[in-house]
Scaffold this motif. Structure first.
Motif, PDB file in Angstrom:
ATOM      1  N   ARG A  42       0.654  46.138  47.432  1.00 35.84           N
ATOM      2  CA  ARG A  42       0.962  45.163  48.500  1.00 35.84           C
ATOM      3  C   ARG A  42      -0.264  44.331  49.004  1.00 35.84           C
ATOM      4  O   ARG A  42      -1.511  44.771  48.738  1.00 35.84           O
ATOM      5  CB  ARG A  42       1.503  45.611  49.934  1.00 35.84           C
ATOM      6  CG  ARG A  42       2.754  46.508  49.816  1.00 35.84           C
ATOM      7  CD  ARG A  42       3.826  45.702  49.106  1.00 35.84           C
ATOM      8  NE  ARG A  42       4.364  44.746  49.972  1.00 35.84           N
ATOM      9  CZ  ARG A  42       5.195  44.516  50.726  1.00 35.84           C
ATOM     10  NH1 ARG A  42       5.678  45.640  51.246  1.00 35.84           N
ATOM     11  NH2 ARG A  42       5.491  43.329  51.363  1.00 35.84           N
ATOM     12  N   ARG A  44      -1.875  42.050  52.101  1.00 34.98           N
ATOM     13  CA  ARG A  44      -1.896  41.324  53.210  1.00 34.98           C
ATOM     14  C   ARG A  44      -2.747  39.917  53.233  1.00 34.98           C
ATOM     15  O   ARG A  44      -3.768  39.911  52.541  1.00 34.98           O
ATOM     16  CB  ARG A  44      -2.427  42.140  54.364  1.00 34.98           C
ATOM     17  CG  ARG A  44      -1.417  43.397  54.798  1.00 34.98           C
ATOM     18  CD  ARG A  44      -1.696  43.977  55.933  1.00 34.98           C
ATOM     19  NE  ARG A  44      -0.731  44.927  56.331  1.00 34.98           N
ATOM     20  CZ  ARG A  44      -0.566  46.348  56.057  1.00 34.98           C
ATOM     21  NH1 ARG A  44      -1.343  46.689  55.259  1.00 34.98           N
ATOM     22  NH2 ARG A  44       0.389  47.226  56.477  1.00 34.98           N
ATOM     23  N   TYR A  56      -1.049  38.987  60.679  1.00 34.45           N
ATOM     24  CA  TYR A  56       0.085  39.850  60.312  1.00 34.45           C
ATOM     25  C   TYR A  56       1.127  39.087  59.504  1.00 34.45           C
ATOM     26  O   TYR A  56       2.076  38.772  59.628  1.00 34.45           O
ATOM     27  CB  TYR A  56       0.788  39.904  61.591  1.00 34.45           C
ATOM     28  CG  TYR A  56       0.330  40.949  62.717  1.00 34.45           C
ATOM     29  CD1 TYR A  56       0.633  42.325  62.882  1.00 34.45           C
ATOM     30  CD2 TYR A  56      -0.920  40.664  63.473  1.00 34.45           C
ATOM     31  CE1 TYR A  56       0.156  43.086  63.612  1.00 34.45           C
ATOM     32  CE2 TYR A  56      -1.720  41.473  64.445  1.00 34.45           C
ATOM     33  CZ  TYR A  56      -1.127  42.811  64.422  1.00 34.45           C
ATOM     34  OH  TYR A  56      -1.531  43.499  65.155  1.00 34.45           O
ATOM     35  N   MET A  58       2.130  39.299  55.190  1.00 35.79           N
ATOM     36  CA  MET A  58       2.348  40.056  53.932  1.00 35.79           C
ATOM     37  C   MET A  58       3.059  39.381  52.862  1.00 35.79           C
ATOM     38  O   MET A  58       3.944  38.814  53.028  1.00 35.79           O
ATOM     39  CB  MET A  58       3.059  41.559  54.204  1.00 35.79           C
ATOM     40  CG  MET A  58       3.184  42.449  53.170  1.00 35.79           C
ATOM     41  SD  MET A  58       4.033  44.009  53.719  1.00 35.79           S
ATOM     42  CE  MET A  58       2.522  44.765  54.688  1.00 35.79           C
ATOM     43  N   ILE A  96       6.691  38.349  56.343  1.00 37.62           N
ATOM     44  CA  ILE A  96       6.997  38.459  55.163  1.00 37.62           C
ATOM     45  C   ILE A  96       7.028  37.321  54.237  1.00 37.62           C
ATOM     46  O   ILE A  96       8.115  36.766  54.475  1.00 37.62           O
ATOM     47  CB  ILE A  96       8.000  39.749  54.760  1.00 37.62           C
ATOM     48  CG1 ILE A  96       7.667  40.753  55.778  1.00 37.62           C
ATOM     49  CG2 ILE A  96       7.834  40.033  53.475  1.00 37.62           C
ATOM     50  CD1 ILE A  96       8.526  41.785  55.615  1.00 37.62           C
ATOM     51  N   ALA A 153      -1.709  44.401  61.105  1.00 38.79           N
ATOM     52  CA  ALA A 153      -0.810  44.568  59.715  1.00 38.79           C
ATOM     53  C   ALA A 153      -1.992  44.165  58.808  1.00 38.79           C
ATOM     54  O   ALA A 153      -1.772  44.241  57.463  1.00 38.79           O
ATOM     55  CB  ALA A 153       0.007  43.251  59.827  1.00 38.79           C
ATOM     56  N   TYR A 154      -3.138  43.262  59.160  1.00 33.30           N
ATOM     57  CA  TYR A 154      -4.183  42.890  58.217  1.00 33.30           C
ATOM     58  C   TYR A 154      -5.080  44.173  57.739  1.00 33.30           C
ATOM     59  O   TYR A 154      -5.511  44.312  56.668  1.00 33.30           O
ATOM     60  CB  TYR A 154      -4.815  41.532  58.495  1.00 33.30           C
ATOM     61  CG  TYR A 154      -5.880  41.190  57.454  1.00 33.30           C
ATOM     62  CD1 TYR A 154      -5.176  40.677  56.235  1.00 33.30           C
ATOM     63  CD2 TYR A 154      -7.049  41.236  57.853  1.00 33.30           C
ATOM     64  CE1 TYR A 154      -6.114  40.085  55.393  1.00 33.30           C
ATOM     65  CE2 TYR A 154      -7.917  40.703  56.796  1.00 33.30           C
ATOM     66  CZ  TYR A 154      -7.586  40.170  55.645  1.00 33.30           C
ATOM     67  OH  TYR A 154      -8.237  39.878  54.837  1.00 33.30           O
ATOM     68  N   HIS A 183      10.585  46.899  56.462  1.00 37.88           N
ATOM     69  CA  HIS A 183      10.081  46.449  55.172  1.00 37.88           C
ATOM     70  C   HIS A 183      11.169  46.013  54.329  1.00 37.88           C
ATOM     71  O   HIS A 183      12.449  46.249  54.537  1.00 37.88           O
ATOM     72  CB  HIS A 183       9.601  47.813  54.356  1.00 37.88           C
ATOM     73  CG  HIS A 183       8.362  48.293  54.995  1.00 37.88           C
ATOM     74  ND1 HIS A 183       8.271  48.830  56.366  1.00 37.88           N
ATOM     75  CD2 HIS A 183       7.164  48.453  54.363  1.00 37.88           C
ATOM     76  CE1 HIS A 183       7.008  49.280  56.496  1.00 37.88           C
ATOM     77  NE2 HIS A 183       6.409  49.247  55.328  1.00 37.88           N
ATOM     78  N   SER A 187      10.212  45.857  48.542  1.00 34.55           N
ATOM     79  CA  SER A 187       8.696  46.359  48.532  1.00 34.55           C
ATOM     80  C   SER A 187       8.757  48.101  48.456  1.00 34.55           C
ATOM     81  O   SER A 187       7.871  48.594  48.316  1.00 34.55           O
ATOM     82  CB  SER A 187       7.921  45.982  49.538  1.00 34.55           C
ATOM     83  OG  SER A 187       8.489  47.087  50.875  1.00 34.55           O
TER      84      SER A 187
END
Length: 618
Positions: A42, A44, A56, A58, A96, A153-154, A183, A187
């Motif tokens: 993934r 970020r 935050y 993704m 997202i 989230a980062y 999610h 993913s």
């Protein structure tokens, strides 16, 4: 809008739960989140709208190649074409990115636009969230990688990042999942074990049971979707008891703690390389507050009249009025000894056609036969017998009665304003013998000259032909005893028979017929295949009777098959060219067969003679 067209204030809007179409932002940094295997990889992002910074964010896994191809670099300007958000800890929204367009590469921009400030939570207030983002900004502007223990989230800790972010405590089966980071389905992979998905149930199967030397069991499966993809989830035994009554098609649920495994593509047409199995730790919670980000189930309805032209085993979405519903019939299956329940419905629509729908078990028992409901079928299976097409439900099918949809209201309006008395043709009507068939008469030579079966779709024709030879090798086989499975079983030589399709062993089996016979008319001959139902009709015996004769009285079975040599039938044949390696082979199978009605057949011959000689013409 500021320089370079960034959508100023976009980040503040999404933090407040609002949505803006096609926002333009700048990427100030990216961080790869290491996982086990490529599927779990993934990325970020640190993004800016020139007013605020946002860590935050993704990247959807389907966009990973953009990073690998160096199309997403620091300072790049992108347009977010499609996105979704998930709530973390009741405050923070994770963005997202599902689809994007690169408007200007980072090398051409060369700098950070404006003087963006870290977002605070809630927007406009200083707090720990703002401090966390300040640290993320200072350490990660160049796509570096700070570690923030509180779960940014980062810069998430490695134990969270490597498993995809969200954490669900397996011991807290009653926990509230809507407080966790959700999610996207796209993913997920077997390398993750901490995640929560928010999904809509597309379909739910009935409960299936099995019994073998290891014991008894049951299962059900459901197909779920979000805006990034779809996946199948199966529940066995205790999980079947826990969740079956709770799950309802078209509702939205939070789901966590299922086991991921590669999908068996032989039994699923879903576009996902994986499927899930529920475990003792599985948590499912209904989502009461469904926002517009969760897609609705899509239907591809076809007029009933088109079903007549569909291939057997094709899947179809149909909506029609129930014009007639038969009574529930009960009978005992010859192979398994189980009692079966069945009901036949007739559905009609404005295409002036009707089709027979067969319901089994509880669907048949609980159907409101006297109410004439609108019936919606998603993923119904087309079957063919005797020249007619019918519909049935399989594991992934969905049936809804009187759905609150515009197309359903239109069907009822048509029916109540003259449709109930309109002239209707049935696509399920079986064709009879002799001149009663509705396909073209021709000889085998004419079928060959016309190159029937060479097109994209199979061709049909009817012919009066005589049986020359019946190949007895493999004419009978032992099949799975389950009512909806005809897969050949493997004799384990221990009193058990294994079905690879059902992944189960049974102490019994059922016989099925697959008869190859050479038939001919006055011009040529052809090998054809006759399947169980039609073979039983032609031979006047059940598969069980024929199979038992083959096993215990083989000479008598050979004499029985031999007695059909030189008998004539009127066959309706389906023909299609198939390739084996690079060699084309015309495969023909019998759709129906009936004894020759000599009166009707003679009338046909007389008509042909008159057309050839001109007799009877003015």
């Amino acid at each position: 809008m500021s320089s370079h067209g960034l959508t100023v204030g976009f980040l503040q809007e999404i933090m407040q739960g609002n949505e803006l179409p096609n926002p333009v932002v700048q990427i100030l940094g990216m961080k790869r989140i290491a996982g086990t295997g490529e599927q779990s990889e993934r990325f970020r992002l640190l993004i800016s709208d020139s007013k605020y910074l946002y860590s935050y964010a993704m990247l959807g896994t389907q966009l990973n190649d953009l990073y690998k191809q160096d199309k997403l670099t620091d300072n790049s300007i992108i347009r977010i074409d499609r996105y979704t958000t998930s709530v973390l800890n009741e405050k923070k929204r994770v963005l997202i990115i599902v689809e994007l367009t690169v408007l200007k590469e980072g090398a051409l921009v060369g700098e950070k636009i404006g003087d963006p400030q870290p977002m605070t939570y809630p927007p406009g207030q200083a707090g720990s969230g703002g401090q966390e983002n300040s640290r993320a900004t200072s350490t990660n502007t160049s796509a570096g990688g700070g570690t923030i223990s509180n779960g940014s989230a980062y810069g998430a800790t490695r134990s969270t990042a490597s498993s995809g972010g969200a954490s669900v405590n397996s011991s807290a089966a009653t926990m509230s999942l809507n407080d966790s980071l959700t999610h996207p389905i796209s993913s997920l992979s077997p390398y993750q074990n901490k995640w929560v998905i928010k999904v809509r149930v597309m379909s739910k199967s009935g409960i299936r049971t099995w019994s073998n030397a290891k014991g008894e069991g049951k299962l059900f499966s459901m197909d779920v979707m979000d805006e990034t993809g779809e996946i199948r989830i199966t529940a066995f035994k205790e999980q079947c008891d826990r969740f079956y009554e709770m799950i309802e098609p078209d509702k939205v649920y939070f789901i966590s703690k299922c086991q991921m495994k590669p999908a068996n593509k032989q039994y699923s047409s879903l576009k996902n390389d994986y499927e899930m199995t529920m475990t003792n730790d599985t948590v499912i919670q209904e989502c009461k507050d469904v926002d517009g980000s969760m897609p609705e189930i899509q239907y591809n309805f076809v007029p009933i009249s088109q079903i007549a032209n569909m291939e057997p085993n094709a899947m179809v979405d149909v909506i029609g009025m129930c014009k007639d519903a038969g009574d529930v019939t009960r009978f005992t299956a010859k192979t398994s000894g189980r009692e079966l329940r069945k009901r036949e419905l007739t559905l009609v629509d404005s295409s002036s056609a009707s089709v027979q729908l067969t319901l089994w078990g509880d669907d048949a028992e609980n159907f409101p036969a006297s109410a004439n409901p609108v019936v919606l079928i998603k993923g119904g299976r087309v079957s063919e017998f005797g020249g007619g097409k019918t519909l049935g439900l399989i594991g992934g099918s969905v049936m809804k009665l009187n759905p609150d949809m515009e197309v359903a209201h239109k069907v009822r309006g048509w029916f109540e304003n003259g449709g109930s008395s309109a002239s209707i043709s049935s696509v399920s009507a079986r064709t009879g013998g002799g001149g009663g068939f509705n396909t073209e008469w021709m000889s085998f030579q004419e079928a060959k000259d016309r190159n029937l079966g060479a097109g994209d779709k199979p061709d049909y024709f009817q012919v009066k032909a005589m049986i020359h030879t019946i190949k007895m090798t493999n004419a009978v086989y032992k099949a799975c005893p389950q009512a909806d499975c005809n897969k050949k079983v493997i004799d384990q030589e221990n009193g058990q028979f294994r079905c690879e399709k059902c992944n189960a062993e049974f102490p019994n089996f059922k016989y099925r017929l697959l008869v190859n016979m050479l038939i001919g008319d006055w011009t040529s001959n052809r090998w054809i295949t006759v399947f169980t139902e039609l073979a039983e009709e032609m031979f006047g015996k059940t598969s069980q009777e024929i199979g038992s004769s083959f096993e215990y009285q083989k000479q008598e079975a050979e004499r029985f098959f031999g007695s059909f040599s030189f008998k004539s039938f009127v066959f309706k044949l389906r023909t299609k060219v198939e390739y084996f390696g690079e060699q084309p082979r015309n495969k023909s199978s019998a759709v129906s067969a009936a004894p020759v009605n000599h009166k009707e057949y003679n009338a046909l011959l007389i008509k042909d003679i008159q057309e050839l000689t001109g007799v009877g013409k003015n």
